[in-house]
Design an enzyme around this catalytic site. Structure first.
Site, PDB file in Angstrom:
ATOM      1  CD  GLU A  11      47.219  28.787  53.414  1.00  0.00           C
ATOM      2  OE1 GLU A  11      48.028  27.878  53.608  1.00  0.00           O
ATOM      3  OE2 GLU A  11      47.415  29.969  53.767  1.00  0.00           O
ATOM      4  CB  CYS A  27      42.910  37.203  54.886  1.00  0.00           C
ATOM      5  SG  CYS A  27      44.490  37.361  54.029  1.00  0.00           S
ATOM      6  CB  CYS A  51      53.013  33.920  45.426  1.00  0.00           C
ATOM      7  SG  CYS A  51      53.366  35.684  45.199  1.00  0.00           S
ATOM      8  CB  CYS A  63      58.238  37.847  49.783  1.00  0.00           C
ATOM      9  SG  CYS A  63      57.626  39.106  48.632  1.00  0.00           S
ATOM     10  CB  CYS A  69      55.774  35.038  51.952  1.00  0.00           C
ATOM     11  SG  CYS A  69      54.109  34.557  51.482  1.00  0.00           S
ATOM     12  CB  CYS A  72      50.178  34.340  53.593  1.00  0.00           C
ATOM     13  SG  CYS A  72      49.862  34.085  51.848  1.00  0.00           S
TER      14      CYS A  72
END
Length: 362
Positions: A94, A107, A114, A118, A121, A340
């Protein structure tokens, strides 16, 4: 497309000079080719009209012009544009074009997925797939520039923030090369003060970022105590305990008038109380910083809720009253899943439902 061929977009200008020299051509040809791909955004080698036909042919034999291509483009009612980009191997990332008063900020992502996981997220739920190449990182800029031109949008792209999918410092070598490529006058010509790299703060990476002087620094903090950070950012908190992170930020090299940007997502009932605000003030009193407050944008099925608007304003007011430079960032693009990882995860769910034959929502 031959996936065994390296994309020309993955080469820095020094690397392109070497490649051109290996083909028996003078060094100035590299600058010409570099300008064709980054400034003129050519799709084929035949478009490089001031490059000899022989060199174009040899380049085409050795390299591709693969870069991220839009699989889906969504435009929010507030002007935010979110791109779902497909990479040459089929992976999806993205990038988000965010309207400011007089310009756009983009962004960017640095990884597919990832590894930091977290808890707030959406990207963290995907797990880590792979790092992006230079061409895949900077190709997001090209996709946004082409969209602005094609749609005849009234503003230009000015600033870049590496706050998309992935932890940038886990792909630091490639990121630093990409930032150097970005600054080249024959390329994107985007300077250090227009670029911000956001990181959770991992051992050995902040010093390298500071020494490189390649971008401004933002730190994803989101909790003023180690205990709370362990709950909402467990892997980041384990990798770099808060006291060590703060010590490294004290030593981070800053130019006059520069400050470290602290990002703090306010999560309803989790980190948005007066107590957390006061703890944050104490934490930030030891180094030069400013705070970006962002109200949590809930994702479907996510574990958290958006904060109460009154608590957001109270948190902001307390920070300001204590002399902390604070900017309250308004969430944008909520109607197009602009937080995100939301669009990639939503796309994956749609694909899974289609494969199973489940009915799609209207």
């Amino acid at each position: 497309m031959d996936l065994t061929q390296q994309s020309l977009f993955d080469l820095s200008l020094p690397a392109l000079r070497e490649a051109v020299a290996d083909l028996g051509e003078p060094a100035f040809r590299a600058a010409q080719v570099f300008q064709w791909i980054w400034q003129k955004r050519v799709r084929t080698f035949s478009e490089m009209s001031n490059v000899s036909k022989a060199l174009r042919g040899r380049l085409e034999e050795s390299f591709s012009l693969a870069r991220p291509e839009p699989a889906k483009v969504l435009t929010s009612s507030d002007g935010t544009v979110k791109f779902l980009l497909r990479l040459a191997d089929g992976e999806l990332i993205e990038t988000v074009l965010i309207p400011e008063r007089e310009h756009y900020t983009l962004c960017l992502s640095t990884q597919v997925g990832c590894a930091m996981a977290c808890t707030f997220c959406s990207t963290g739920t995907m797990g880590f797939h792979r790092n992006l190449t230079q061409g895949e990182i900077l190709g997001q800029v090209l996709a946004a520039q082409e969209h602005i031109e094609r749609e005849k949008l009234r503003m230009t792209l000015r600033n870049l923030v590496f706050m998309g999918m992935g932890e940038p410092t886990q792909n630091l070598d490639t990121l630093l090369t990409a930032l150097a490529t970005m600054r080249e006058s024959q390329g994107l010509c985007i300077g250090q003060r227009r670029v911000t790299v956001s990181t959770v703060g991992l051992p050995g990476t902040l010093a390298r970022l500071g020494t490189a002087e390649a971008a401004l620094l933002a730190v994803s903090l989101h909790a003023p105590t180690q205990g709370l950070r362990e709950k909402i950012m467990p892997r980041a908190a384990a990798a770099m305990p808060l006291d060590r992170l703060v010590a490294e930020l004290r030593d981070y090299p800053l130019k006059p008038r520069e400050r470290v940007t602290i990002e703090y997502i306010l999560i309803g009932g989790v980190n948005d109380s007066e107590r957390e605000a006061r703890d944050l003030v104490r934490l930030l009193s030891t180094f030069k910083s400013k705070v970006n407050l962002i109200a949590y944008n809930p994702s479907e099925g996510g574990p958290y809720e958006a904060p109460d608007p009154e608590r957001v304003l109270a948190f902001e007011s307390l920070l300001r009253a204590k002399g902390v430079t604070t900017i309250l960032r308004r969430s944008k693009g909520q109607d197009i899943k602009a937080a995100c990882g939301q669009l990639v995860t939503a796309h994956a769910m749609e694909q899974e439902a289609t494969e199973k034959g489940d009915p799609q929502p209207d």
